[in-house]
Design a protein around this motif. Structure first.
Motif, PDB file in Angstrom:
ATOM      1  N   ARG A 105       0.820  -1.196   0.000  1.00  0.00           N
ATOM      2  CA  ARG A 105       0.000   0.000   0.000  1.00  0.00           C
ATOM      3  C   ARG A 105       0.863   1.258   0.000  1.00  0.00           C
ATOM      4  N   ARG A 106       0.498   2.146  -0.837  1.00  0.00           N
ATOM      5  CA  ARG A 106       1.274   3.366  -0.951  1.00  0.00           C
ATOM      6  C   ARG A 106       0.944   4.320   0.190  1.00  0.00           C
ATOM      7  N   MET A 107       1.945   4.875   0.739  1.00  0.00           N
ATOM      8  CA  MET A 107       1.707   5.810   1.834  1.00  0.00           C
ATOM      9  C   MET A 107       0.974   7.042   1.323  1.00  0.00           C
ATOM     10  N   ARG A 108       0.007   7.428   2.091  1.00  0.00           N
ATOM     11  CA  ARG A 108      -0.773   8.589   1.703  1.00  0.00           C
ATOM     12  C   ARG A 108      -0.051   9.866   2.124  1.00  0.00           C
ATOM     13  N   LYS A 109      -0.044  10.767   1.236  1.00  0.00           N
ATOM     14  CA  LYS A 109       0.624  12.020   1.539  1.00  0.00           C
ATOM     15  C   LYS A 109      -0.164  12.764   2.605  1.00  0.00           C
ATOM     16  N   LYS A 110       0.529  13.354   3.494  1.00  0.00           N
ATOM     17  CA  LYS A 110      -0.160  14.113   4.529  1.00  0.00           C
ATOM     18  C   LYS A 110      -0.930  15.251   3.887  1.00  0.00           C
ATOM     19  N   PRO A 111      -2.179  15.401   4.273  1.00  0.00           N
ATOM     20  CA  PRO A 111      -2.990  16.472   3.685  1.00  0.00           C
ATOM     21  C   PRO A 111      -2.345  17.841   3.782  1.00  0.00           C
ATOM     22  N   ILE A 112      -1.706  18.087   4.893  1.00  0.00           N
ATOM     23  CA  ILE A 112      -1.113  19.404   5.052  1.00  0.00           C
ATOM     24  C   ILE A 112       0.049  19.601   4.086  1.00  0.00           C
ATOM     25  N   ASP A 113       0.764  18.539   3.862  1.00  0.00           N
ATOM     26  CA  ASP A 113       1.856  18.632   2.897  1.00  0.00           C
ATOM     27  C   ASP A 113       1.312  18.745   1.487  1.00  0.00           C
ATOM     28  N   ASP A 114       0.227  18.061   1.287  1.00  0.00           N
ATOM     29  CA  ASP A 114      -0.427  18.139  -0.020  1.00  0.00           C
ATOM     30  C   ASP A 114      -0.869  19.579  -0.281  1.00  0.00           C
ATOM     31  N   ALA A 115      -1.461  20.157   0.733  1.00  0.00           N
ATOM     32  CA  ALA A 115      -1.936  21.535   0.605  1.00  0.00           C
ATOM     33  C   ALA A 115      -0.763  22.461   0.324  1.00  0.00           C
ATOM     34  N   LYS A 116       0.272  22.238   1.039  1.00  0.00           N
ATOM     35  CA  LYS A 116       1.454  23.092   0.885  1.00  0.00           C
ATOM     36  C   LYS A 116       1.990  23.037  -0.542  1.00  0.00           C
ATOM     37  N   THR A 117       1.997  21.849  -1.070  1.00  0.00           N
ATOM     38  CA  THR A 117       2.508  21.682  -2.433  1.00  0.00           C
ATOM     39  C   THR A 117       1.736  22.548  -3.417  1.00  0.00           C
ATOM     40  N   TYR A 118       0.434  22.518  -3.283  1.00  0.00           N
ATOM     41  CA  TYR A 118      -0.383  23.276  -4.231  1.00  0.00           C
ATOM     42  C   TYR A 118      -0.389  24.768  -3.921  1.00  0.00           C
ATOM     43  N   ILE A 119      -0.276  25.065  -2.670  1.00  0.00           N
ATOM     44  CA  ILE A 119      -0.201  26.482  -2.301  1.00  0.00           C
ATOM     45  C   ILE A 119       1.042  27.113  -2.920  1.00  0.00           C
ATOM     46  N   LEU A 120       2.113  26.418  -2.779  1.00  0.00           N
ATOM     47  CA  LEU A 120       3.374  26.977  -3.274  1.00  0.00           C
ATOM     48  C   LEU A 120       3.462  27.006  -4.790  1.00  0.00           C
ATOM     49  N   SER A 121       2.775  26.105  -5.408  1.00  0.00           N
ATOM     50  CA  SER A 121       2.839  26.073  -6.876  1.00  0.00           C
ATOM     51  C   SER A 121       1.725  26.872  -7.516  1.00  0.00           C
ATOM     52  N   CYS A 122       0.823  27.373  -6.684  1.00  0.00           N
ATOM     53  CA  CYS A 122      -0.309  28.143  -7.206  1.00  0.00           C
ATOM     54  C   CYS A 122      -1.082  27.344  -8.250  1.00  0.00           C
ATOM     55  N   THR A 123      -1.213  26.098  -7.995  1.00  0.00           N
ATOM     56  CA  THR A 123      -1.964  25.262  -8.933  1.00  0.00           C
ATOM     57  C   THR A 123      -3.044  24.511  -8.173  1.00  0.00           C
ATOM     58  N   ASP A 124      -4.010  24.041  -8.930  1.00  0.00           N
ATOM     59  CA  ASP A 124      -5.065  23.235  -8.335  1.00  0.00           C
ATOM     60  C   ASP A 124      -4.728  21.761  -8.480  1.00  0.00           C
ATOM     61  N   LYS A 125      -5.213  21.033  -7.537  1.00  0.00           N
ATOM     62  CA  LYS A 125      -4.997  19.598  -7.531  1.00  0.00           C
ATOM     63  C   LYS A 125      -5.816  18.945  -8.637  1.00  0.00           C
ATOM     64  N   ASP A 126      -5.297  17.886  -9.175  1.00  0.00           N
ATOM     65  CA  ASP A 126      -6.080  17.127 -10.143  1.00  0.00           C
ATOM     66  C   ASP A 126      -7.235  16.444  -9.415  1.00  0.00           C
TER      67      ASP A 126
END
Ligand SMILES: C[S@@+](CC[C@H](N)C(=O)[O-])C[C@H]1O[C@@H](n2cnc3c(N)ncnc32)[C@H](O)[C@@H]1O
Length: 429
Positions: free
Chosen positions: A4-25
């Motif tokens: 099973r693939r480890m799920r990315k922490k939501p907060i880290d996920d949020a951070k990724t998109y915040i910093l890239s100014c992009t929306d999640k797929d």
């Protein structure tokens, strides 16, 4: 051995998109009806606690908001909230192609909650799921003010569109058939919003809107479609030339200052405002989200999509979603496990210094919304994940987010050039 693939922490996920100014797929905008306008729908399943979308826009102070005039429509994309005792506003009035600004209100059973996330000393508003969200589900959250016009009592002569919305899923057929890459790619911009109705119920509506949902239109990266406000202001130009232009990251993340909203004026003209916000560009402002008002619902809000079962018209304004987390009317109380604070602080790891220097010292009292009756979305109280954050469905994979409060005195700045204007000043003296 588990595969099973480890799920990315939501907060880290949020951070990724915040910093890239992009929306999640996994999300797509879709015209729902002329009352509700557009909405955002899931094209992938979403687990409880997942980061969903950021409400990106321009972060303004109330002073800045006051200096800028907004149309009725534009004002519905203004998201007021508090941060560090400052009344701020996320201006998402620009049709920048981001999805968070298109997420609609659901005060009864929302599937998401708006949270304040601090990344690199800047507040960001992000949606996190409160429950399992299936493909085709509309993403929604509680705007917080029970006096929103669309929540008002339905009239006997409820419009067909509104009736359909009540009785059937607003999910477009295409969503029921599963994700379609062609459909998930895009965002319709500038469509008219219900707020237009507030300005002029007989205002002209773009032809495309009157013709009903059109998959081609919805799933095409379209920018600058005329909004209700635009229609009202310039009836001779129903479709701006920019309409066919592709997405422009610069627009999404471009900083705009000096905006002012009526809501801001109403709220508190003397409220303290971070100096940096008044004086110039702020990294925080660069990649924040704007609540653009759509123009579909040129509406006669009495033809609400929501019945007045609970006597909304006679009720006092309800607090924002965050305030009522834990109550039974918002579905399973996943939130209690997810949100136990007012802010989530995520320190950027880039090595550039930030001009901001502050601490997160909001108290619960300070986060109580003023309960103003404005067109702005009010988020004076937003929670965060400071203490614990769901991360995995496996105990051993569960992690807890620990805000780096100790390091908040560090002066950092975002890795993104566009959010690091040189004239940024210290947010908190
Ligand atoms: C932030 S925008 C959301 C996106 C908007 N639907 C659009 O098409 O641009 C807020 C506006 O959406 C509309 N809206 C949001 N939630 C709604 C609901 N539950 N019923 C009807 N209209 C809604 C209102 O016109 C509101 O002013």
């Amino acid at each position: 051995m588990s595969t099973r693939r480890m799920r990315k922490k939501p907060i880290d996920d949020a951070k990724t998109y915040i910093l890239s100014c992009t929306d999640k797929d996994g999300f797509m905008p879709r015209f729902i009806d002329h009352y509700k306008g557009r909405g955002v729908f899931a094209t992938h399943p979403i687990e409880p606690g997942d980061f969903v979308l950021e409400y990106r826009g321009k972060l303004l102070t109330q002073v800045e908001c006051k200096s800028r005039k907004y149309s009725e429509i534009e004002s519905t994309f203004l998201f007021d909230f508090q941060w560090q005792n400052h009344h701020l506003c996320l201006d998402a009035s620009e049709e920048d192609g981001s999805l968070g600004r298109l997420v609609n209100d659901n005060h009864k059973n929302p599937n998401c909650v708006m949270k304040k996330i601090i990344v690199d000393d800047k507040p960001h508003l992000c949606l996190f799921s409160l429950k399992k969200i299936e493909i085709g589900d509309e993403i929604d959250y509680n705007y917080g003010d029970s006096k929103w016009p669309w929540r008002s009592k339905l009239k006997k002569n409820q419009a067909p569109a509104a009736a359909l919305e009540n009785e059937t899923s607003p999910v477009p057929q295409m969503l029921n058939d599963g994700p379609n890459p062609d459909q998930t790619c895009t965002q319709v911009k500038g469509l008219q919003t219900p707020a237009a109705a507030l300005e002029n119920e007989t205002s002209p509506v773009p032809q495309m809107l009157n013709d009903g949902p059109n998959p081609d239109q919805t799933c095409t990266q379209v920018k600058g479609l005329q909004t209700p406000a635009a229609a009202l202001e310039n009836e001779t130009s129903p479709v701006p030339q920019m309409l066919n232009d592709g997405p422009n990251p610069d627009q999404t993340c471009t900083q705009v200052k000096g905006l002012q909203t009526p809501a801001a004026a109403l709220e508190n003209e003397t409220s303290p405002v971070p100096q940096m916000l008044n004086d110039g560009p702020n990294p925080d402002q660069t990649c924040t989200q704007v609540f653009t008002v759509q123009g579909f619902s040129l509406v006669d809000y009495p033809y609400s999509d929501e019945t007045d079962e609970d006597g909304m018209e006679n009720e006092p304004p309800t607090p924002h979603l965050d305030v009522i987390l834990g109550q039974n009317d918002i579905g399973p109380d996943v939130s209690n496990h997810l949100y136990d604070s007012d802010e989530t602080v995520v320190k950027e790891t880039c090595d550039e210094a930030s001009p901001s220097n502050h601490s997160n010292n909001q108290s619960d009292d300070e986060l109580v919304p003023p309960l103003r009756r404005t067109k702005s979305i009010m988020m004076d109280r937003v929670q965060d994940f400071t203490h614990s954050l769901y991360d995995s469905d496996s105990p051993e994979e569960t992690t807890f987010f620990k805000p780096e409060r100790d390091s908040q005195k560090l002066r950092r700045r975002s890795c993104r050039p566009e959010v690091c204007p040189e004239n940024v000043k210290t947010l908190v003296a």
